[in-house]
Scaffold this motif. Structure first.
Motif, PDB file in Angstrom:
ATOM      1  N   HIS A 146       0.834  -1.193   0.000  1.00 60.65           N
ATOM      2  CA  HIS A 146       0.000   0.000   0.000  1.00 60.65           C
ATOM      3  C   HIS A 146       0.878   1.255   0.000  1.00 60.65           C
ATOM      4  O   HIS A 146       2.097   1.187   0.182  1.00 60.65           O
ATOM      5  N   THR A 147       0.247   2.403  -0.204  1.00 57.40           N
ATOM      6  CA  THR A 147       1.009   3.637  -0.430  1.00 57.40           C
ATOM      7  C   THR A 147       1.960   3.954   0.714  1.00 57.40           C
ATOM      8  O   THR A 147       3.132   4.278   0.484  1.00 57.40           O
ATOM      9  N   LEU A 148       1.485   3.875   1.948  1.00 56.16           N
ATOM     10  CA  LEU A 148       2.350   4.192   3.075  1.00 56.16           C
ATOM     11  C   LEU A 148       3.517   3.219   3.157  1.00 56.16           C
ATOM     12  O   LEU A 148       4.656   3.619   3.440  1.00 56.16           O
ATOM     13  N   GLY A 149       3.265   1.930   2.893  1.00 59.16           N
ATOM     14  CA  GLY A 149       4.343   0.948   2.925  1.00 59.16           C
ATOM     15  C   GLY A 149       5.412   1.234   1.886  1.00 59.16           C
ATOM     16  O   GLY A 149       6.616   1.161   2.165  1.00 59.16           O
ATOM     17  N   VAL A 150       4.984   1.580   0.664  1.00 58.63           N
ATOM     18  CA  VAL A 150       5.937   1.912  -0.398  1.00 58.63           C
ATOM     19  C   VAL A 150       6.684   3.198  -0.048  1.00 58.63           C
ATOM     20  O   VAL A 150       7.891   3.324  -0.308  1.00 58.63           O
ATOM     21  N   LEU A 151       5.981   4.131   0.551  1.00 61.15           N
ATOM     22  CA  LEU A 151       6.601   5.399   0.952  1.00 61.15           C
ATOM     23  C   LEU A 151       7.686   5.162   2.009  1.00 61.15           C
ATOM     24  O   LEU A 151       8.797   5.703   1.925  1.00 61.15           O
ATOM     25  N   ILE A 152       7.383   4.335   2.990  1.00 62.10           N
ATOM     26  CA  ILE A 152       8.361   4.018   4.038  1.00 62.10           C
ATOM     27  C   ILE A 152       9.585   3.325   3.445  1.00 62.10           C
ATOM     28  O   ILE A 152      10.733   3.629   3.800  1.00 62.10           O
ATOM     29  N   GLN A 153       9.351   2.401   2.522  1.00 60.20           N
ATOM     30  CA  GLN A 153      10.465   1.693   1.903  1.00 60.20           C
ATOM     31  C   GLN A 153      11.356   2.649   1.112  1.00 60.20           C
ATOM     32  O   GLN A 153      12.588   2.556   1.167  1.00 60.20           O
ATOM     33  N   ALA A 154      10.748   3.586   0.391  1.00 58.39           N
ATOM     34  CA  ALA A 154      11.534   4.576  -0.355  1.00 58.39           C
ATOM     35  C   ALA A 154      12.377   5.418   0.579  1.00 58.39           C
ATOM     36  O   ALA A 154      13.547   5.718   0.302  1.00 58.39           O
ATOM     37  N   HIS A 155      11.804   5.782   1.708  1.00 55.43           N
ATOM     38  CA  HIS A 155      12.541   6.590   2.687  1.00 55.43           C
ATOM     39  C   HIS A 155      13.706   5.808   3.267  1.00 55.43           C
ATOM     40  O   HIS A 155      14.816   6.334   3.424  1.00 55.43           O
ATOM     41  N   GLU A 156      13.472   4.527   3.581  1.00 53.60           N
ATOM     42  CA  GLU A 156      14.537   3.692   4.138  1.00 53.60           C
ATOM     43  C   GLU A 156      15.680   3.520   3.148  1.00 53.60           C
ATOM     44  O   GLU A 156      16.855   3.485   3.540  1.00 53.60           O
ATOM     45  N   SER A 231      12.757  12.489  10.797  1.00 48.32           N
ATOM     46  CA  SER A 231      13.788  13.519  10.960  1.00 48.32           C
ATOM     47  C   SER A 231      14.441  13.890   9.631  1.00 48.32           C
ATOM     48  O   SER A 231      14.836  15.038   9.425  1.00 48.32           O
ATOM     49  N   THR A 232      14.564  12.902   8.733  1.00 48.45           N
ATOM     50  CA  THR A 232      15.139  13.158   7.408  1.00 48.45           C
ATOM     51  C   THR A 232      14.013  13.242   6.389  1.00 48.45           C
ATOM     52  O   THR A 232      13.288  12.256   6.192  1.00 48.45           O
TER      53      THR A 232
END
Length: 288
Positions: A146-156, A231-232
């Motif tokens: 889902h969108t939030l999961g993909v967003l978190i992965q991109a950030h990581e 934070s980033t």
């Protein structure tokens, strides 16, 4: 209670914990099943050519309960073209994805069964996010799609997050969804169990209730909220709409407020924060 296999583990487990504490002596009143069980039954049904309603009725009958709660989906109704007014329970059903279509089919099927079988209350919502605030449970997938999961992965991974499609008829052009904290959805399911008999009375056999924020969240707004939590900062890039992408919509919850006494209490940032906090806990608890 019928719970979709796609609903977050937090919703299932927290509702079950409450059930054990408060309703353990009343298990004869509500049917508790999960969608995969129905699927397996349909595959081995003695009526393989029969209607899905007949197969569902045959499966429910041996363990009949007079009340059934179904976790449905608010993406089945279609929003107005401008996406400014959202959808409600009376909006026409026109699911835009295979997942939403299965929800619509099951919702209509259970409404048919309710005429002669258990009364059915369907709860519709879009996108559960977050985790148990005490981090006892949460989303089980390591890499959710889902969108939030993909967003978190991109950030990581330190790469830009693509905002796919920026020409939609929304307040900022990006797609819109309705993110509701899983803890709020748990509260709604509990309220539905407690108020079931006051909602479905007399000849009223079935009803759908939408659960949402009333305004929805665009992809750009989701990214901005994410950056308020981390934070980033996350970097985003605008890209073309993908084949099959829909602008989306959000749901009104006036009926939920009236019948369940429910409104969401936790913010989008709360959902993002608990999802981030849960991920390292999940990795320690679960083996892939």
């Amino acid at each position: 209670m019928v719970v979709s296999g796609g609903v977050q583990g937090c919703l299932i487990e927290c509702s079950a914990q409450w059930w054990d504490q408060h309703m353990s002596t009343r298990t004869e009143q509500v049917m508790c099943v999960q969608t995969p069980e129905f699927t397996r039954h349909a595959e081995r049904s003695e009526h393989p050519a029969g209607s899905i309603q007949r197969r569902a009725h045959d499966w429910l009958q041996p363990t009949f309960r007079p009340r059934l709660l179904y976790a449905s989906c608010a993406s089945s109704p279609v929003s107005s073209p401008s996406c400014t007014s959202g959808v409600d329970e009376d909006s026409p059903l026109a699911p835009q994805s295979p997942y939403a279509r299965t929800k619509a089919v099951c919702e209509e099927m259970f409404a048919d069964i309710a005429v002669v079988g258990p009364r059915v209350l369907s709860l519709r919502y879009f996108n559960p996010i977050g985790a148990d605030p005490k981090l006892r449970t949460g989303l089980q997938l390591k890499r959710p799609s889902h969108t939030l999961g993909v967003l978190i992965q991109a950030h990581e991974e330190g790469r830009p997050f693509p905002v796919t499609g920026t020409d939609g008829l929304t307040r900022d052009g990006s797609g819109i969804r309705d993110y509701v904290h899983v803890w709020d959805l748990t509260a709604a399911h509990i309220a539905a169990i407690e108020r079931f008999d006051s909602i479905l009375v007399g000849t009223k056999r079935s009803i759908a209730i939408n659960l949402g924020t009333g305004s929805g969240t665009t992809v750009r707004e989701l990214c901005a909220a994410f950056n308020d939590v981390v934070s980033t900062p996350l970097v985003t890039i605008d890209t073309d709409r993908r084949p099959g992408d829909v602008t989306g919509s959000y749901t009104k919850s006036d009926r939920a407020a009236e019948l369940l006494g429910w409104t969401p209490k936790l913010s989008l940032e709360d959902g993002i924060r608990s999802a981030l906090d849960w991920m390292p806990v999940r990795d320690k608890l679960l083996k892939d």
